[in-house]
Design a protein around this motif. Sequence first.
Motif, PDB file in Angstrom:
ATOM      1  N   THR A  13       0.844  -1.178   0.000  1.00 23.43           N
ATOM      2  CA  THR A  13       0.000   0.000   0.000  1.00 23.43           C
ATOM      3  C   THR A  13       0.884   1.234   0.000  1.00 23.43           C
ATOM      4  N   ARG A  21      -6.073   8.314   6.757  1.00 23.18           N
ATOM      5  CA  ARG A  21      -6.902   7.546   5.827  1.00 23.18           C
ATOM      6  C   ARG A  21      -7.850   6.666   6.638  1.00 23.18           C
ATOM      7  N   GLU A  22      -9.079   6.566   6.173  1.00 19.22           N
ATOM      8  CA  GLU A  22     -10.076   5.749   6.865  1.00 19.22           C
ATOM      9  C   GLU A  22      -9.893   4.285   6.475  1.00 19.22           C
ATOM     10  N   TRP A  23      -9.050   3.586   7.219  1.00 12.08           N
ATOM     11  CA  TRP A  23      -8.848   2.166   6.980  1.00 12.08           C
ATOM     12  C   TRP A  23      -8.354   1.505   8.261  1.00 12.08           C
ATOM     13  N   ASP A  24      -8.455   0.203   8.299  1.00  9.68           N
ATOM     14  CA  ASP A  24      -7.961  -0.569   9.430  1.00  9.68           C
ATOM     15  C   ASP A  24      -6.993  -1.616   8.886  1.00  9.68           C
ATOM     16  N   TYR A  25      -6.321  -2.332   9.791  1.00  9.04           N
ATOM     17  CA  TYR A  25      -5.294  -3.273   9.334  1.00  9.04           C
ATOM     18  C   TYR A  25      -5.828  -4.359   8.399  1.00  9.04           C
ATOM     19  N   ASP A  27      -7.971  -3.919   6.060  1.00  8.87           N
ATOM     20  CA  ASP A  27      -8.018  -3.245   4.758  1.00  8.87           C
ATOM     21  C   ASP A  27      -6.613  -3.152   4.153  1.00  8.87           C
ATOM     22  N   MET A  28      -5.651  -2.808   4.999  1.00 13.93           N
ATOM     23  CA  MET A  28      -4.272  -2.712   4.526  1.00 13.93           C
ATOM     24  C   MET A  28      -3.787  -4.060   3.993  1.00 13.93           C
ATOM     25  N   GLU A  31      -5.339  -5.060   0.654  1.00 17.13           N
ATOM     26  CA  GLU A  31      -4.779  -4.328  -0.483  1.00 17.13           C
ATOM     27  C   GLU A  31      -3.403  -4.850  -0.871  1.00 17.13           C
ATOM     28  N   GLU A  68      -9.094 -11.686   4.984  1.00 16.48           N
ATOM     29  CA  GLU A  68      -9.542 -10.821   3.882  1.00 16.48           C
ATOM     30  C   GLU A  68      -9.193 -11.422   2.523  1.00 16.48           C
ATOM     31  N   LYS A 112      -0.702  -0.391  12.127  1.00 16.70           N
ATOM     32  CA  LYS A 112      -1.579   0.753  12.360  1.00 16.70           C
ATOM     33  C   LYS A 112      -1.048   1.426  13.606  1.00 16.70           C
ATOM     34  N   ASP A 217       1.205   4.259   8.792  1.00 16.33           N
ATOM     35  CA  ASP A 217       0.287   3.140   8.586  1.00 16.33           C
ATOM     36  C   ASP A 217       0.578   2.545   7.216  1.00 16.33           C
TER      37      ASP A 217
END
Length: 400
Positions: A13, A21-25, A27-28, A31, A68, A112, A217
Amino acid sequence: MSGKVFVVGVGMTKFEKPGSREWDYPDMAREAGTKALEDAGIDYREIEQAYVGYVYGESTSGQRALYELGMTGLPIVNVNNNCSTGSTALFLAAQAVRSGSAACALALGFEKMQPGSLGSTFDDREQPMLRHLLALAELQEFALPPAPYMFGAAGKEHMERYGTTAKQFARIGVKNHRHSVNNPYAQFQDEYTLEEVLAAKTIYGPLTKLQCSPTSDGSAAVILAGEDFVDRHGLGDQAVELVGQAMVTDMNSTFDDKSAISLVGADMTRKAAEKVYVQAGITADDVDVIELHDCFSTNELLTYEALGLCGEGEGGKLVDNDETTYGGRWVVNPSGGLISKGHPLGATGLAQCSELTWQLRGTADARQVASAATKDGVALQHNIGLGGAVVVSAYRPANR
Protein backbone atom coordinates in the motif's frame (compact mmCIF):
# COMPACT_ATOMS: atom_id res chain seq x y z
CA MET A 1 21.19 -23.06 2.02
CA SER A 2 19.60 -26.11 0.37
CA GLY A 3 16.55 -25.59 -1.87
CA LYS A 4 16.26 -22.43 -3.93
CA VAL A 5 13.81 -19.70 -2.94
CA PHE A 6 12.30 -17.15 -5.29
CA VAL A 7 10.25 -14.00 -4.87
CA VAL A 8 7.37 -14.41 -7.32
CA GLY A 9 4.93 -11.72 -6.20
CA VAL A 10 5.10 -8.43 -4.30
CA GLY A 11 2.62 -5.77 -3.35
CA MET A 12 2.24 -2.87 -0.96
CA THR A 13 0.00 0.00 0.00
CA LYS A 14 1.00 3.61 0.03
CA PHE A 15 2.47 4.40 3.42
CA GLU A 16 0.35 7.02 5.19
CA LYS A 17 0.45 9.34 8.18
CA PRO A 18 -1.46 7.61 11.01
CA GLY A 19 -5.11 8.60 10.98
CA SER A 20 -4.96 10.31 7.59
CA ARG A 21 -6.90 7.55 5.83
CA GLU A 22 -10.08 5.75 6.86
CA TRP A 23 -8.85 2.17 6.98
CA ASP A 24 -7.96 -0.57 9.43
CA TYR A 25 -5.29 -3.27 9.33
CA PRO A 26 -7.54 -5.83 7.54
CA ASP A 27 -8.02 -3.25 4.76
CA MET A 28 -4.27 -2.71 4.53
CA ALA A 29 -3.58 -6.46 4.37
CA ARG A 30 -6.25 -7.03 1.75
CA GLU A 31 -4.78 -4.33 -0.48
CA ALA A 32 -1.15 -5.44 -0.18
CA GLY A 33 -1.95 -9.16 -0.30
CA THR A 34 -4.22 -8.84 -3.32
CA LYS A 35 -1.55 -6.91 -5.19
CA ALA A 36 1.05 -9.60 -4.42
CA LEU A 37 -1.27 -12.39 -5.58
CA GLU A 38 -2.08 -10.52 -8.78
CA ASP A 39 1.62 -9.87 -9.35
CA ALA A 40 2.35 -13.60 -9.01
CA GLY A 41 -0.72 -14.54 -11.04
CA ILE A 42 -1.80 -17.18 -8.52
CA ASP A 43 -4.81 -17.87 -6.32
CA TYR A 44 -4.65 -17.56 -2.54
CA ARG A 45 -5.48 -21.26 -2.29
CA GLU A 46 -1.99 -22.02 -3.62
CA ILE A 47 -0.37 -20.43 -0.55
CA GLU A 48 0.58 -23.25 1.81
CA GLN A 49 1.94 -21.27 4.78
CA ALA A 50 1.75 -17.63 5.85
CA TYR A 51 3.75 -15.48 8.24
CA VAL A 52 2.18 -12.17 9.26
CA GLY A 53 4.18 -9.47 11.01
CA TYR A 54 3.05 -6.55 13.15
CA VAL A 55 4.35 -4.91 16.32
CA TYR A 56 1.30 -3.12 17.70
CA GLY A 57 -1.74 -5.37 17.78
CA GLU A 58 -3.62 -8.11 19.55
CA SER A 59 -2.76 -11.79 19.27
CA THR A 60 -4.05 -13.49 16.07
CA SER A 61 -4.34 -10.19 14.23
CA GLY A 62 -2.46 -12.05 11.49
CA GLN A 63 -5.36 -14.45 11.04
CA ARG A 64 -7.87 -11.62 10.93
CA ALA A 65 -5.77 -9.79 8.37
CA LEU A 66 -5.40 -12.78 6.03
CA TYR A 67 -9.06 -13.74 6.27
CA GLU A 68 -9.54 -10.82 3.88
CA LEU A 69 -7.79 -12.93 1.23
CA GLY A 70 -9.50 -16.23 2.02
CA MET A 71 -10.05 -18.85 4.69
CA THR A 72 -8.33 -21.98 3.48
CA GLY A 73 -7.17 -23.43 6.79
CA LEU A 74 -3.49 -22.87 6.03
CA PRO A 75 -1.04 -22.38 8.93
CA ILE A 76 -0.75 -18.69 9.83
CA VAL A 77 2.06 -17.62 12.17
CA ASN A 78 2.01 -14.22 13.90
CA VAL A 79 5.44 -12.54 13.99
CA ASN A 80 6.74 -9.69 16.16
CA ASN A 81 10.43 -8.71 16.12
CA ASN A 82 10.37 -4.95 16.64
CA CYS A 83 11.39 -2.96 13.55
CA SER A 84 12.77 -6.07 11.82
CA THR A 85 9.35 -7.76 11.97
CA GLY A 86 8.68 -7.70 8.22
CA SER A 87 12.00 -9.21 7.25
CA THR A 88 11.64 -11.76 10.04
CA ALA A 89 8.35 -12.90 8.49
CA LEU A 90 10.23 -13.10 5.18
CA PHE A 91 13.03 -15.11 6.82
CA LEU A 92 10.54 -17.63 8.22
CA ALA A 93 8.64 -17.95 4.95
CA ALA A 94 11.92 -18.52 3.11
CA GLN A 95 12.86 -21.26 5.59
CA ALA A 96 9.54 -22.99 4.93
CA VAL A 97 10.12 -22.97 1.17
CA ARG A 98 13.81 -23.84 1.36
CA SER A 99 13.15 -26.83 3.60
CA GLY A 100 10.40 -28.16 1.36
CA SER A 101 7.72 -27.62 4.02
CA ALA A 102 5.85 -25.37 1.59
CA ALA A 103 6.01 -24.99 -2.16
CA CYS A 104 4.65 -21.46 -1.84
CA ALA A 105 4.52 -19.21 1.22
CA LEU A 106 3.32 -15.70 1.99
CA ALA A 107 5.00 -13.09 4.18
CA LEU A 108 2.79 -10.12 4.95
CA GLY A 109 3.33 -7.22 7.32
CA PHE A 110 1.21 -4.31 8.44
CA GLU A 111 1.09 -1.62 11.07
CA LYS A 112 -1.58 0.75 12.36
CA MET A 113 0.35 3.20 14.50
CA GLN A 114 -0.33 6.03 16.92
CA PRO A 115 0.98 9.47 15.97
CA GLY A 116 4.18 10.68 17.60
CA SER A 117 7.16 8.89 19.08
CA LEU A 118 7.08 5.16 19.75
CA GLY A 119 5.78 4.20 23.17
CA SER A 120 5.43 1.08 25.29
CA THR A 121 2.20 -0.91 25.59
CA PHE A 122 2.84 -2.89 28.78
CA ASP A 123 4.08 -0.89 31.74
CA ASP A 124 3.80 -3.60 34.42
CA ARG A 125 6.95 -5.48 33.36
CA GLU A 126 10.54 -4.82 32.31
CA GLN A 127 10.85 -3.19 28.94
CA PRO A 128 12.94 -5.32 26.53
CA MET A 129 15.14 -2.33 25.66
CA LEU A 130 15.89 -1.42 29.28
CA ARG A 131 19.29 -3.13 29.35
CA HIS A 132 20.33 -1.32 26.16
CA LEU A 133 19.15 2.04 27.47
CA LEU A 134 20.89 1.63 30.82
CA ALA A 135 24.14 0.69 29.06
CA LEU A 136 23.87 3.69 26.77
CA ALA A 137 23.10 6.05 29.66
CA GLU A 138 26.52 5.14 31.09
CA LEU A 139 28.07 6.49 27.90
CA GLN A 140 25.89 9.50 27.09
CA GLU A 141 23.30 11.36 29.15
CA PHE A 142 19.83 9.84 28.82
CA ALA A 143 17.19 11.68 26.80
CA LEU A 144 13.70 11.10 25.43
CA PRO A 145 12.33 9.84 23.13
CA PRO A 146 14.44 6.66 23.34
CA ALA A 147 14.83 5.81 19.63
CA PRO A 148 16.37 9.10 18.42
CA TYR A 149 18.41 9.19 21.62
CA MET A 150 19.95 5.80 20.85
CA PHE A 151 20.71 6.42 17.19
CA GLY A 152 21.63 10.06 17.79
CA ALA A 153 24.09 8.98 20.49
CA ALA A 154 25.65 6.50 18.05
CA GLY A 155 26.01 9.32 15.55
CA LYS A 156 27.66 11.56 18.14
CA GLU A 157 30.10 8.77 18.98
CA HIS A 158 30.97 8.40 15.30
CA MET A 159 31.59 12.15 15.10
CA GLU A 160 33.89 12.04 18.11
CA ARG A 161 35.84 9.01 16.85
CA TYR A 162 36.18 9.78 13.17
CA GLY A 163 35.40 13.46 12.64
CA THR A 164 32.12 12.80 10.88
CA THR A 165 30.04 15.97 10.62
CA ALA A 166 26.40 16.89 11.18
CA LYS A 167 26.39 18.05 7.56
CA GLN A 168 27.29 14.55 6.33
CA PHE A 169 24.41 13.01 8.27
CA ALA A 170 22.08 15.71 6.96
CA ARG A 171 23.10 14.99 3.37
CA ILE A 172 21.72 11.46 3.81
CA GLY A 173 18.38 13.01 4.71
CA VAL A 174 18.58 15.22 1.63
CA LYS A 175 19.33 12.20 -0.57
CA ASN A 176 16.51 10.03 0.71
CA HIS A 177 13.91 12.78 0.50
CA ARG A 178 15.09 13.46 -3.06
CA HIS A 179 14.74 9.78 -3.96
CA SER A 180 11.20 9.64 -2.56
CA VAL A 181 9.93 12.22 -5.03
CA ASN A 182 9.67 9.41 -7.59
CA ASN A 183 7.99 6.88 -5.28
CA PRO A 184 4.17 6.91 -5.35
CA TYR A 185 4.13 4.64 -2.28
CA ALA A 186 6.11 7.08 -0.12
CA GLN A 187 4.52 8.91 2.80
CA PHE A 188 6.53 12.01 1.92
CA GLN A 189 7.42 13.06 -1.62
CA ASP A 190 9.02 16.42 -0.91
CA GLU A 191 12.56 17.48 -1.73
CA TYR A 192 14.58 19.54 0.74
CA THR A 193 17.82 21.47 0.53
CA LEU A 194 20.72 20.75 2.83
CA GLU A 195 20.05 24.05 4.56
CA GLU A 196 16.42 23.08 5.21
CA VAL A 197 17.38 19.68 6.63
CA LEU A 198 19.97 21.24 8.94
CA ALA A 199 17.58 24.00 10.04
CA ALA A 200 14.71 21.63 10.88
CA LYS A 201 13.83 21.04 14.54
CA THR A 202 16.61 19.24 16.42
CA ILE A 203 15.41 15.93 17.87
CA TYR A 204 18.64 14.71 19.48
CA GLY A 205 22.29 15.44 18.81
CA PRO A 206 22.99 15.71 15.10
CA LEU A 207 19.49 14.51 14.18
CA THR A 208 16.90 16.97 12.94
CA LYS A 209 13.29 16.09 12.19
CA LEU A 210 13.99 15.63 8.47
CA GLN A 211 16.54 12.92 9.30
CA CYS A 212 14.10 10.78 11.31
CA SER A 213 11.62 8.19 10.05
CA PRO A 214 7.96 8.97 10.81
CA THR A 215 5.30 6.76 12.32
CA SER A 216 3.24 5.31 9.49
CA ASP A 217 0.29 3.14 8.59
CA GLY A 218 0.62 0.62 5.78
CA SER A 219 1.18 -2.92 4.60
CA ALA A 220 3.40 -4.92 2.26
CA ALA A 221 3.37 -8.54 1.09
CA VAL A 222 5.82 -10.93 -0.58
CA ILE A 223 5.10 -14.37 -2.07
CA LEU A 224 7.94 -16.87 -2.07
CA ALA A 225 8.10 -20.14 -3.97
CA GLY A 226 10.42 -23.02 -4.74
CA GLU A 227 11.95 -23.91 -8.08
CA ASP A 228 9.31 -26.49 -9.06
CA PHE A 229 6.50 -24.03 -8.34
CA VAL A 230 8.20 -21.35 -10.43
CA ASP A 231 8.63 -23.78 -13.33
CA ARG A 232 5.05 -25.11 -13.15
CA HIS A 233 3.59 -21.63 -13.21
CA GLY A 234 5.96 -20.16 -15.80
CA LEU A 235 7.21 -17.46 -13.43
CA GLY A 236 10.89 -17.58 -14.35
CA ASP A 237 10.93 -14.24 -16.16
CA GLN A 238 9.59 -12.30 -13.20
CA ALA A 239 11.06 -14.36 -10.36
CA VAL A 240 13.88 -12.96 -8.23
CA GLU A 241 16.09 -15.45 -6.42
CA LEU A 242 16.87 -15.01 -2.74
CA VAL A 243 20.53 -15.99 -2.96
CA GLY A 244 21.55 -15.25 0.62
CA GLN A 245 19.82 -14.50 3.90
CA ALA A 246 20.87 -14.34 7.54
CA MET A 247 19.36 -13.27 10.84
CA VAL A 248 21.60 -12.28 13.74
CA THR A 249 20.62 -11.21 17.24
CA ASP A 250 22.59 -9.36 19.91
CA MET A 251 25.97 -10.75 20.89
CA ASN A 252 28.17 -10.16 23.91
CA SER A 253 29.91 -7.41 21.96
CA THR A 254 26.69 -5.39 21.92
CA PHE A 255 27.33 -4.59 25.57
CA ASP A 256 30.99 -5.46 26.08
CA ASP A 257 32.22 -2.91 23.53
CA LYS A 258 30.94 -0.02 25.68
CA SER A 259 29.94 1.67 22.46
CA ALA A 260 26.74 3.38 21.34
CA ILE A 261 27.47 2.13 17.82
CA SER A 262 27.46 -1.47 19.03
CA LEU A 263 24.33 -0.91 21.12
CA VAL A 264 22.35 0.10 18.01
CA GLY A 265 23.30 -3.07 16.17
CA ALA A 266 26.40 -2.47 14.06
CA ASP A 267 27.97 -5.79 15.07
CA MET A 268 24.76 -7.68 14.30
CA THR A 269 24.66 -6.10 10.85
CA ARG A 270 28.31 -6.85 10.16
CA LYS A 271 27.97 -10.51 11.07
CA ALA A 272 24.75 -10.98 9.09
CA ALA A 273 26.26 -9.32 6.02
CA GLU A 274 29.35 -11.51 6.18
CA LYS A 275 27.17 -14.62 6.22
CA VAL A 276 25.09 -13.42 3.29
CA TYR A 277 28.12 -12.55 1.16
CA VAL A 278 29.46 -16.07 1.65
CA GLN A 279 26.10 -17.70 0.89
CA ALA A 280 25.58 -15.63 -2.25
CA GLY A 281 29.20 -15.79 -3.42
CA ILE A 282 29.40 -12.01 -3.68
CA THR A 283 31.09 -9.03 -2.07
CA ALA A 284 29.77 -5.55 -1.42
CA ASP A 285 31.40 -4.46 -4.69
CA ASP A 286 29.05 -6.75 -6.64
CA VAL A 287 25.93 -5.02 -5.30
CA ASP A 288 24.07 -2.47 -7.42
CA VAL A 289 21.16 -1.34 -5.28
CA ILE A 290 20.52 -1.41 -1.53
CA GLU A 291 17.50 -0.86 0.67
CA LEU A 292 18.76 -0.41 4.23
CA HIS A 293 17.28 0.54 7.58
CA ASP A 294 17.65 4.32 7.72
CA CYS A 295 15.35 4.81 10.71
CA PHE A 296 17.65 7.78 11.29
CA SER A 297 20.29 9.24 8.98
CA THR A 298 22.98 8.28 11.48
CA ASN A 299 22.08 4.62 11.14
CA GLU A 300 22.35 4.74 7.37
CA LEU A 301 25.94 5.93 7.63
CA LEU A 302 26.78 3.36 10.31
CA THR A 303 25.27 0.66 8.10
CA TYR A 304 27.46 1.63 5.13
CA GLU A 305 30.41 0.55 7.21
CA ALA A 306 28.79 -2.53 8.75
CA LEU A 307 27.79 -3.80 5.29
CA GLY A 308 31.36 -3.35 4.09
CA LEU A 309 30.71 -0.58 1.58
CA CYS A 310 33.70 1.19 3.10
CA GLY A 311 36.09 0.91 6.00
CA GLU A 312 35.27 1.79 9.58
CA GLY A 313 35.05 5.55 9.99
CA GLU A 314 34.84 6.17 6.23
CA GLY A 315 31.07 6.46 5.83
CA GLY A 316 31.23 10.23 5.65
CA LYS A 317 33.51 10.01 2.61
CA LEU A 318 30.89 7.96 0.74
CA VAL A 319 28.38 10.71 1.43
CA ASP A 320 30.71 13.52 0.36
CA ASN A 321 31.59 11.67 -2.86
CA ASP A 322 27.92 10.91 -3.71
CA GLU A 323 28.72 7.20 -3.82
CA THR A 324 25.30 6.13 -2.51
CA THR A 325 22.98 7.83 -4.97
CA TYR A 326 22.35 7.77 -8.73
CA GLY A 327 25.65 8.10 -10.56
CA GLY A 328 27.59 6.72 -7.60
CA ARG A 329 28.92 3.27 -6.79
CA TRP A 330 25.67 2.10 -5.20
CA VAL A 331 22.16 3.52 -5.07
CA VAL A 332 21.03 3.27 -1.45
CA ASN A 333 17.34 3.59 -0.63
CA PRO A 334 15.98 4.51 -4.07
CA SER A 335 12.53 4.22 -2.48
CA GLY A 336 13.27 7.15 -0.19
CA GLY A 337 14.02 4.79 2.68
CA LEU A 338 12.32 4.84 6.05
CA ILE A 339 13.08 8.55 6.45
CA SER A 340 10.83 9.53 3.56
CA LYS A 341 8.89 6.46 2.44
CA GLY A 342 7.72 5.87 6.03
CA HIS A 343 8.14 3.17 8.65
CA PRO A 344 5.07 1.07 9.51
CA LEU A 345 7.12 -1.34 11.60
CA GLY A 346 5.64 -4.68 10.51
CA ALA A 347 5.63 -3.74 6.83
CA THR A 348 9.04 -2.11 6.41
CA GLY A 349 11.13 -5.20 5.64
CA LEU A 350 8.62 -6.43 3.08
CA ALA A 351 8.40 -3.03 1.42
CA GLN A 352 12.20 -3.12 1.08
CA CYS A 353 11.94 -6.52 -0.62
CA SER A 354 9.21 -5.20 -2.92
CA GLU A 355 11.35 -2.25 -4.01
CA LEU A 356 14.37 -4.46 -4.73
CA THR A 357 12.22 -6.91 -6.69
CA TRP A 358 11.00 -4.07 -8.91
CA GLN A 359 14.56 -2.83 -9.31
CA LEU A 360 15.85 -6.25 -10.45
CA ARG A 361 12.89 -6.71 -12.79
CA GLY A 362 13.52 -3.29 -14.31
CA THR A 363 10.04 -2.02 -13.42
CA ALA A 364 10.92 0.69 -10.88
CA ASP A 365 9.99 3.50 -13.30
CA ALA A 366 11.68 6.83 -12.50
CA ARG A 367 13.51 5.23 -9.55
CA GLN A 368 15.14 2.58 -11.71
CA VAL A 369 18.81 1.82 -11.07
CA ALA A 370 20.03 0.87 -14.55
CA SER A 371 22.68 -1.65 -13.50
CA ALA A 372 20.20 -3.54 -11.31
CA ALA A 373 18.00 -4.36 -14.28
CA THR A 374 20.63 -6.50 -16.02
CA LYS A 375 21.29 -10.23 -15.87
CA ASP A 376 24.14 -9.52 -13.45
CA GLY A 377 22.10 -7.25 -11.16
CA VAL A 378 22.50 -7.77 -7.40
CA ALA A 379 20.33 -6.23 -4.67
CA LEU A 380 20.96 -6.14 -0.93
CA GLN A 381 18.45 -5.63 1.88
CA HIS A 382 19.08 -4.69 5.52
CA ASN A 383 16.40 -4.46 8.23
CA ILE A 384 17.11 -4.01 11.94
CA GLY A 385 15.08 -4.10 15.14
CA LEU A 386 16.71 -3.15 18.40
CA GLY A 387 16.55 -5.46 21.33
CA GLY A 388 17.62 -6.95 18.89
CA ALA A 389 17.65 -8.61 15.47
CA VAL A 390 19.08 -7.91 12.03
CA VAL A 391 18.05 -9.59 8.78
CA VAL A 392 20.22 -9.14 5.69
CA SER A 393 19.14 -10.60 2.33
CA ALA A 394 20.67 -10.71 -1.15
CA TYR A 395 18.75 -11.08 -4.43
CA ARG A 396 19.49 -11.75 -8.11
CA PRO A 397 17.24 -12.19 -11.16
CA ALA A 398 16.18 -15.83 -11.56
CA ASN A 399 16.97 -16.03 -15.27
CA ARG A 400 20.38 -14.40 -15.20
